[in-house]
Scaffold this active site. Sequence first.
Site, PDB file in Angstrom:
ATOM      1  N   LYS A 120       0.830  -1.207   0.000  1.00  0.00           N
ATOM      2  CA  LYS A 120       0.000   0.000   0.000  1.00  0.00           C
ATOM      3  C   LYS A 120       0.864   1.257   0.000  1.00  0.00           C
ATOM      4  CE  LYS A 120      -2.032   1.546   3.716  1.00  0.00           C
ATOM      5  NZ  LYS A 120      -2.919   1.680   4.890  1.00  0.00           N
ATOM      6  N   ASP A 138      -6.664   1.301   0.862  1.00  0.00           N
ATOM      7  CA  ASP A 138      -6.732   1.401   2.318  1.00  0.00           C
ATOM      8  C   ASP A 138      -8.162   1.087   2.741  1.00  0.00           C
ATOM      9  OD1 ASP A 138      -8.180   3.604   1.530  1.00  0.00           O
ATOM     10  OD2 ASP A 138      -7.045   5.051   2.706  1.00  0.00           O
TER      11      ASP A 138
END
Length: 219
Positions: A120, A138
């Site tokens: 991420k 997220d």
Amino acid sequence: MNAQKRQAIFERLAQAIPNPTTELEHSSTFELLIAVILSAQATDKGVNIATRKLFKVANTPATILALGVEGLESYIKTIGLYHAKAQNVLKCCEQLLNLHDGKVPDTREALEALAGVGRKTANVILNTAFGQPTIAVDTHLFRVGNRTKLAQGKNVLEVEQRFLNSTPKAFLKDAHHLLILHGRYTCTARNPKCGECCIADLCEFHDKQIQPVAPPAGV
């Protein structure tokens, strides 16, 4: 969800959010990297409060490394998991100096090899700093993808791949920030603001309890 509806959704989001970008304050790619590492399980607002003071004193790998653990922790102790994050940030700075001449690398492999950097975080840096069409999933993007049916998946990797495969190419570069800002301020986890949502009539969220707002003129 068909391609025509996806196109309309992103057109409206782009109209509603004309300057999609991160809310993490930074003045360099390195500052952005440190801010993103610190933002795990923390709010951007909380990270910004800490980094405003930190970056005035140390905003390069060498100067942050010189702070040491206690020195760095004194600036970030208001952020959750600050002790582990301090260790990762210092190790990351050491790696940047030893392996990359103090510069943030622009490849996924090199980024994910840095301490505190997972998929991420690497996606955020590749997209925000280097303009690559990546999508960092997220909690906001995971929720928006599944709720709207834009990109359904049981885990973040599934949602990421579906966003990458189905997002209209013209919006791939900005999709991450369009979606995260929409999720943060409109399509919230609790009590989503469907009555204020620019894509309410296109969204396939089955728990909408209100009449969708009219689409913007010309869209």
